[in-house]
Scaffold this motif. Structure first.
Motif: not given
Length: 171
Positions: A75, A77-79, A81-83, A85-86, A88
């Protein structure tokens, strides 16, 4: 009189019941020999039943805990990966820092932090599943050098020459 016939521990459900009984008796301080005599089997069978009971308790619990920890890591790790891909924007004193062209300056710090966190998760997962355990290796060290080998060969040659000389003299 014993509850169980020697060598007859029944079906798996009965064996599980016997394991639990033997374990409870051992917790009350009875020796394995006394447990075996009371229940009608050997000390070694009593020892095996206690060992099986303990393994039945600990191995599944450890596997369940390992699975739960792995799910938590997944869980997180999934969060992360979202960071990754963003995108800033760099903020300084509460304002977005802009390039000369008017575009915001990209802030890579969150990406580096997310990458470092992903690395820590990978390390934790490897430790959790035992992938970091040392591998046994065997090293053979030779105490002879090429010079030692040459000297040994010369000695062998000299001994062979001496043996031939002694043989010629004895003829």
């Amino acid at each position: 009189m014993s509850k169980y016939r020697p060598g007859k521990l029944g079906n798996p459900a009965q064996r599980a019941e016997i394991r639990a009984e033997v374990y409870r008796m051992s917790l009350r301080g009875k020796s394995l020999t006394a447990i075996g005599e009371e229940l009608g089997f050997s000390r070694e069978t009593a020892r095996t039943l206690v060992k099986e009971y303990i393994e039945q308790l600990t191995v599944p619990l450890a596997e369940q805990m390992r699975k739960a920890e792995d799910d938590k890591l997944s869980r997180r790790e999934a969060k992360l990966w979202g960071f990754l891909e963003g995108t800033y924007e760099t903020v300084s004193h509460g304002k977005v820092v802009l390039k000369a062209t008017g575009e915001p300056v990209t802030d890579l710090d969150p990406v580096f932090k997310a990458d470092a966190a992903l690395h820590r998760i990978a390390e934790r997962r490897a430790a959790l599943w035992g992938l970091n355990t040392p591998v046994k290796t065997e090293h053979v060290v030779s105490s002879t050098s090429p010079v030692d080998d040459n000297i040994a060969r010369l000695i062998e040659d000299m001994n062979a020459a001496n043996a031939q000389e002694v043989q010629k003299l004895s003829e």
